[in-house]
Design a protein around this motif. Structure first.
Motif, mmCIF file in Angstrom:
data_model
loop_
_atom_site.group_PDB
_atom_site.id
_atom_site.type_symbol
_atom_site.label_atom_id
_atom_site.label_comp_id
_atom_site.label_asym_id
_atom_site.label_seq_id
_atom_site.Cartn_x
_atom_site.Cartn_y
_atom_site.Cartn_z
ATOM 1 N N ILE A 1 0.860 -0.892 0.012
ATOM 2 C CA ILE A 1 -0.037 -0.312 0.017
ATOM 3 C C ILE A 1 0.725 1.434 0.271
ATOM 4 O O ILE A 1 0.488 2.579 -0.659
ATOM 5 N N ALA A 2 1.604 0.749 0.723
ATOM 6 C CA ALA A 2 3.157 1.963 0.249
ATOM 7 C C ALA A 2 3.373 1.845 -0.610
ATOM 8 O O ALA A 2 4.012 3.577 -1.651
ATOM 9 N N MET A 3 3.538 1.455 -0.940
ATOM 10 C CA MET A 3 3.976 1.653 -2.796
ATOM 11 C C MET A 3 3.681 2.065 -3.614
ATOM 12 O O MET A 3 4.003 2.753 -4.628
ATOM 13 N N ALA A 4 2.539 1.746 -3.511
ATOM 14 C CA ALA A 4 1.716 2.344 -4.166
ATOM 15 C C ALA A 4 0.277 3.683 -4.340
ATOM 16 O O ALA A 4 0.875 4.055 -5.383
ATOM 17 N N ALA A 5 0.997 3.619 -3.306
ATOM 18 C CA ALA A 5 0.993 5.160 -2.725
ATOM 19 C C ALA A 5 1.691 6.060 -3.669
ATOM 20 O O ALA A 5 1.446 7.287 -4.120
ATOM 21 N N THR A 6 2.800 5.886 -3.595
ATOM 22 C CA THR A 6 4.333 6.362 -3.411
ATOM 23 C C THR A 6 4.541 6.360 -5.266
ATOM 24 O O THR A 6 5.088 7.135 -5.485
ATOM 25 N N SER A 7 3.830 5.057 -5.448
ATOM 26 C CA SER A 7 4.493 4.912 -7.480
ATOM 27 C C SER A 7 3.632 6.432 -8.246
ATOM 28 O O SER A 7 4.902 6.333 -9.560
ATOM 29 N N GLY A 8 3.233 7.037 -8.017
ATOM 30 C CA GLY A 8 2.749 8.181 -8.879
ATOM 31 C C GLY A 8 3.005 9.294 -8.596
ATOM 32 O O GLY A 8 2.976 10.681 -8.653
ATOM 33 N N VAL A 9 3.900 9.373 -7.435
ATOM 34 C CA VAL A 9 4.668 11.281 -7.051
ATOM 35 C C VAL A 9 5.460 11.258 -7.577
ATOM 36 O O VAL A 9 7.020 10.430 -7.524
ATOM 37 N N SER A 10 6.464 12.321 -7.332
ATOM 38 C CA SER A 10 7.865 12.223 -6.869
ATOM 39 C C SER A 10 8.459 12.068 -6.074
ATOM 40 O O SER A 10 7.714 12.042 -4.702
ATOM 41 N N HIS A 11 9.714 11.942 -6.404
ATOM 42 C CA HIS A 11 10.374 11.977 -4.844
ATOM 43 C C HIS A 11 10.125 12.961 -3.600
ATOM 44 O O HIS A 11 10.354 12.161 -3.127
ATOM 45 N N ASP A 12 10.621 14.152 -4.074
ATOM 46 C CA ASP A 12 10.283 14.801 -3.128
ATOM 47 C C ASP A 12 9.289 15.068 -2.410
ATOM 48 O O ASP A 12 8.987 15.148 -1.248
ATOM 49 N N GLU A 13 7.844 14.191 -3.306
ATOM 50 C CA GLU A 13 6.609 14.806 -1.970
ATOM 51 C C GLU A 13 6.477 13.108 -2.036
ATOM 52 O O GLU A 13 5.148 12.869 -0.745
#
Length: 477
Positions: free
Chosen positions: A391-403
């Motif tokens: 779920i953490a991977m899914a959430a961050t897969s579509g955002v930039s590293h900074d966010e």
């Protein structure tokens, strides 16, 4: 306060001859306390209810007062550490957490205990983000930092797993009050070490703006909504006692969204992140997982002690296989995600947990430990363990590293909000069903029926979570 940024903080630590392991041990101790206090009260609830004369529907506030304030102020706490100094905010969080633990440990009414738990949650929201940012300013980027953060994460997981055992041991051998009072000497030692060992640092490139209004609005909204949900038990869904708080809560949450979108100079939760399908879908799934995840510990603790007659220690020890399954399942996820992607794993995890809740819903007053607690509970927690990393991977897969940090913070808040509001609704469902049974029904059977209905609802929630996974974009981690 120093205006140094992250690199000088590392240099200052070296000049003061503070070994990095001292800083690592300090922040891990603080994180352990924060995570432990989410679950440590569950096993102690029957003892608290007997001592302070707390009604069944009021017990959830002892859990949720901590969770709600922590969720509402978590993002604010992380930003405060960056802007005003990690050392200062870390010590402030420790003091808040320790003093509120002292007050809660000596509470003589439910109201005092619940208020102390709320302040504890505020301390946790300030303290927890500071622990991670202190690590990143103490250890240079590379293998050492990676190992330090891995240790920090493992200690946090151990705190959650140890909560039930620690709560049971302290409640049976000393008193339920020591589940809170034990934080006081630990906190005092941690403050003393922090004053000597930590170097101050902050992000001097950012304006010192904190969205306090946003944090207050979201916490007020969630608390009022939960207060209304609890009121439905005694007064019904159509009563003013239930409807007015829920309306106030909804208005406060609407005001929070409007404030974030139009007026906040430094938004607590920038709404732009929800333009990402991965962020929106992941938070929806996490919210639903949180509803069921909090409920399993709460209702099983009550079932084992109120129906099966277990002591607090026995109930705490009975949770060891559950926490072991979480660890085993979560450890296996990196390889599984690499092979199958996060969507299939989230669906499978949610369905395994749902099947466990369906099994758990078959409990009776005569159910034994193995088939009534261990086996269904291990299915539930094993399935949950499969969802943590995906779920953490899914959430961050579509955002930039900074966010990524911001998205992770919002995701954690979604879990806590789902858990607290879900627990309020499920506790109402459970107690209402128990109260509706015929007067001639034995108390153990009535209580068990209420718990079983809550587990059945959790199974439905997890089926909805499995369906919601398909709102996520297809991607491989």
């Amino acid at each position: 306060m120093s205006n140094t940024t992250d690199l000088p903080a590392e240099e200052e630590r070296v000049k003061r001859n503070v070994p990095p392991w001292v800083v690592l041990a300090l922040v891990c101790m603080a994180q352990f306390m924060v995570v432990l206090d989410v679950s440590v009260v569950n096993v102690a609830l029957p003892a608290i209810a007997a001592d302070l004369k707390v009604e069944a529907e009021g017990l959830q506030w002892i859990v949720n007062a901590y969770v709600l304030t922590s969720a509402g102020f978590l993002l604010l706490g992380g930003r405060a550490a960056d802007l005003f100094g990690r050392k200062l905010v870390f010590i402030l969080g420790l003091v808040l957490f320790s003093v509120s633990s002292l007050v809660g440990g000596f509470a003589d009414t439910p109201g005092v205990l619940i208020a102390a738990r709320a302040v504890q949650g505020l301390g946790a929201a300030v303290l927890s983000p500071a622990t991670l940012t202190i690590l990143t300013t103490t250890f240079a980027d590379g293998p050492m930092r990676a190992r330090a953060i891995a240790t920090w994460g493992a200690v946090g997981a151990a705190g959650g797993a140890a909560g039930s055992v620690v709560g049971g041991v302290l409640t049976d051998l000393v008193s339920w009050r020591w589940i809170l009072l034990i934080n006081v000497p630990i906190g005092a030692v941690a403050v003393a070490v922090a004053l000597l060992a930590l170097a101050e640092s902050r992000d001097a490139t950012r304006a010192r703006r904190l969205d306090v209004t946003g944090a207050v609005l979201v916490t007020l909204g969630l608390t009022a909504l939960e207060y209304g949900l609890v009121g439905t038990h005694d007064h019904g869904w159509g009563s003013a006692r239930a409807l007015v708080p829920m309306i106030v809560g909804a208005l406060a949450l609407a005001a929070f969204v409007l404030w974030q979108a139009r007026f906040a100079a430094a938004p607590l939760m920038p709404l732009r992140i929800f333009r990402s399908r991965s962020v929106t879908g992941a938070n929806l799934v996490q919210f639903l997982l949180g509803v069921a995840g909090f409920a399993v510990w709460y209702f099983l603790s009550l079932y084992m002690q109120n129906v099966l007659g277990y002591t607090a220690i026995q109930a705490g020890l009975a949770f060891i296989p559950h926490t072991t399954m979480i660890i085993i399942a979560s450890k296996s996820t990196p390889r599984l995600v690499a092979r199958f992607g996060f969507r299939p794993l989230l669906v499978v995890g949610a369905l395994i947990s749902a099947s466990g809740f369906l099994w758990q819903a078959q409990i009776t007053p005569g159910s034994g430990l193995v088939t009534g607690v261990l086996l269904p509970g291990m299915l539930i927690t094993g399935g949950m363990g499969l969802t943590f990393a995906p779920i953490a991977m899914a959430a961050t897969s579509g955002v930039s590293h900074d966010e990524a940090g911001l998205v992770s913070g919002v995701l954690n808040s979604s879990r806590q909000v789902g858990g607290s509001l879900g627990l309020a609704a499920l506790a109402t469902v459970s107690t209402t069903h128990t109260a509706s049974l015929a007067a001639g029904t034995p108390a153990p059977a009535a209580l068990t029926a209420g718990y079983a209905l809550a587990f059945l609802v959790c199974a439905g929630v997890l089926l909805a979570a499995a369906a919601a996974v398909f709102a996520l974009p297809r991607a491989r981690a």
